[in-house]
Design an enzyme around this catalytic site. Structure first.
Site, PDB file in Angstrom:
ATOM      1  N   ALA A  24       1.051  -1.309  -0.164  1.00  0.00           N
ATOM      2  CA  ALA A  24      -0.036  -0.163  -0.114  1.00  0.00           C
ATOM      3  C   ALA A  24       0.933   1.288  -0.263  1.00  0.00           C
ATOM      4  CB  ALA A  24      -0.970   0.098   1.163  1.00  0.00           C
ATOM      5  N   GLY A  28       5.354   8.620   1.249  1.00  0.00           N
ATOM      6  CA  GLY A  28       6.217   8.367   2.304  1.00  0.00           C
ATOM      7  C   GLY A  28       7.223   7.125   1.759  1.00  0.00           C
ATOM      8  N   HIS A  29       6.393   6.010   1.581  1.00  0.00           N
ATOM      9  CA  HIS A  29       7.387   4.966   1.066  1.00  0.00           C
ATOM     10  C   HIS A  29       8.378   5.313   0.181  1.00  0.00           C
ATOM     11  CE1 HIS A  29       3.656   2.740   2.819  1.00  0.00           C
ATOM     12  NE2 HIS A  29       4.554   2.015   3.503  1.00  0.00           N
ATOM     13  N   GLN A  53       2.107  -9.296  13.415  1.00  0.00           N
ATOM     14  CA  GLN A  53       2.131  -8.042  14.145  1.00  0.00           C
ATOM     15  C   GLN A  53       0.834  -7.412  14.140  1.00  0.00           C
ATOM     16  OE1 GLN A  53       4.918  -6.117  11.059  1.00  0.00           O
ATOM     17  NE2 GLN A  53       3.719  -4.421  11.093  1.00  0.00           N
ATOM     18  N   GLY A 142      10.749   4.604   8.334  1.00  0.00           N
ATOM     19  CA  GLY A 142      10.245   5.920   8.346  1.00  0.00           C
ATOM     20  C   GLY A 142      10.224   6.333   9.954  1.00  0.00           C
ATOM     21  N   GLU A 143      10.409   7.690  10.046  1.00  0.00           N
ATOM     22  CA  GLU A 143      10.392   8.330  11.429  1.00  0.00           C
ATOM     23  C   GLU A 143       9.012   8.408  11.745  1.00  0.00           C
ATOM     24  OE1 GLU A 143      12.180  12.126  11.262  1.00  0.00           O
ATOM     25  OE2 GLU A 143      14.166  11.153  11.479  1.00  0.00           O
ATOM     26  N   ASP A 145       7.007   6.005  12.331  1.00  0.00           N
ATOM     27  CA  ASP A 145       6.615   4.906  13.316  1.00  0.00           C
ATOM     28  C   ASP A 145       7.961   4.872  14.315  1.00  0.00           C
ATOM     29  OD1 ASP A 145       4.630   2.775  12.382  1.00  0.00           O
ATOM     30  OD2 ASP A 145       5.426   3.597  10.636  1.00  0.00           O
ATOM     31  N   GLN A 148       9.020   2.191  16.553  1.00  0.00           N
ATOM     32  CA  GLN A 148       9.426   0.957  15.866  1.00  0.00           C
ATOM     33  C   GLN A 148      11.054   1.322  15.276  1.00  0.00           C
ATOM     34  OE1 GLN A 148       7.420  -1.173  12.451  1.00  0.00           O
ATOM     35  NE2 GLN A 148       8.349   0.378  11.274  1.00  0.00           N
ATOM     36  N   SER A 182      -0.047   7.633   5.784  1.00  0.00           N
ATOM     37  CA  SER A 182      -0.176   6.261   6.095  1.00  0.00           C
ATOM     38  C   SER A 182      -1.003   5.572   5.395  1.00  0.00           C
ATOM     39  CB  SER A 182      -0.737   6.598   7.609  1.00  0.00           C
ATOM     40  OG  SER A 182      -1.225   5.061   8.122  1.00  0.00           O
TER      41      SER A 182
HETATM   42  O1  PAF Z   1       6.471  -0.336   9.208  1.00  0.00           O
HETATM   43  C1  PAF Z   1       6.121  -1.219   8.600  1.00  0.00           C
HETATM   44  O2  PAF Z   1       5.720  -1.248   7.367  1.00  0.00           O
HETATM   45  C2  PAF Z   1       5.975  -2.594   9.096  1.00  0.00           C
HETATM   46  O3  PAF Z   1       6.137  -2.663  10.370  1.00  0.00           O
HETATM   47  C3  PAF Z   1       7.520  -3.199   8.941  1.00  0.00           C
HETATM   48  C4  PAF Z   1       8.771  -2.578   9.234  1.00  0.00           C
HETATM   49  C5  PAF Z   1       7.359  -3.444   7.376  1.00  0.00           C
HETATM   50  C6  PAF Z   1       7.238  -4.796   9.495  1.00  0.00           C
HETATM   51  O4  PAF Z   1       6.382  -5.569   8.900  1.00  0.00           O
END
Ligand code: PAF
Length: 270
Positions: A24, A28-29, A53, A142-143, A145, A148, A182
């Site tokens: 998706a 940002g990606h 997750q 990415g910042e 998250d 994470q 997002s």
């Molecule tokens: O940030 C995300 O999209 C996910 O948490 C990741 C790092 C790809 C792990 O599934």
């Protein structure tokens, strides 16, 4: 751009730059991929919606899946390859794919770990598995998250023999009105999309505050006035994310809030 199915061709891609995603893809990606393109060596993107997750009550079934558009976006942003593992590639039957020891920043802050207790076990399991398969030289997160990002940095620092990987952060991409991009934004109704701006506005208010307590009060006040259900709206040390009355700088303001079924997160340096 190569599209990689299965594990057989991965050895040719070891030692490059890696951008893990759940697909998706949005702008940002694409920023993450472009940052990787600016680094030396091959650039590989993975797309895998990681079931571990998501809690049973969460949105695994409805998580947006847009593979054709993702492949085009990854190619346009400069990826050399996209790895599309199946669930059995990542979690082969009969093989224990375990989570590395969770660092304190994944267990102690009571932020994402408090609201989504399964989350970092799932993230660290899949990221460690992908790192083991791809042996990247560097990986980009990415910042947006923020917790994470700190968790992955701490996981890698705790085991440099297994993970000799540089973790590069990429700034959050925002819509022109400030909403952090997002994949889940597509689930916002027009009315909720408008109210979602309260996250960014709250962070702006926090930046104008004189201290952490005032920043937290301003964020909570604005989120509540905008009728968002707050998971947390806090100021923490940017790296440890530990709770304390007077967190040590550098400081980060972090928010998680819900609008209907959609849970949004955002953060900013103070
Ligand atoms: O940030 C995300 O999209 C996910 O948490 C990741 C790092 C790809 C792990 O599934």
């Amino acid at each position: 751009m190569d599209t990689l199915h299965g594990l057989d061709d991965l050895h040719a891609w070891r030692g490059g730059t890696f951008v893990p995603t759940m697909g998706a893809l949005h702008k940002g990606h694409c920023d993450l991929i472009r940052l990787g393109r600016a680094c030396d060596g091959p650039l590989i993107v993975s797309i895998f919606v990681n079931p571990r997750q998501f809690a049973p009550s969460e949105d695994l079934a409805t998580y947006p899946r847009t593979l054709d558009a993702d492949l085009q976006a990854a190619a346009d942003a400069g990826a050399d390859a996209v790895f599309l593992p199946t669930e059995s590639d990542i979690y082969p039957t009969g093989h224990a794919i375990d989570c590395p020891p969770l660092p304190a920043v994944a267990r102690a802050p009571r932020l994402e770990d408090g609201s989504r207790p399964h989350f970092f076990t799932g993230v660290c399991t899949v990221v460690a598995r992908l790192f083991d398969l791809l042996s990247p030289k560097r990986a980009i997160f990415g910042e947006k998250d923020w917790q994470q990002l700190q968790v992955i940095k701490a996981m890698v620092e705790a085991d440099p023999d297994r993970f000799p990987i540089e973790i590069l952060p990429c700034p959050t991409r925002r819509e022109p009105d400030g909403l952090a991009m997002s994949s889940r934004n597509v689930h916002l109704s027009p009315a909720h999309r408008h109210r979602a701006l309260a996250l960014h506005r709250s962070l702006e208010l926090a930046r104008s505050a004189t201290d952490s307590a005032a920043a937290e009060a301003l964020m909570r006040g604005h989120l509540e006035a905008s009728d968002l259900a707050i998971d947390y709206a806090v100021v923490r040390n940017a790296t440890t994310l530990e709770a304390s009355e007077q967190p040590l700088p550098p400081l980060r303001a972090l928010i998680a809030a819900r609008l209907g079924d959609v849970r949004l997160i955002d953060n900013a340096a103070l």
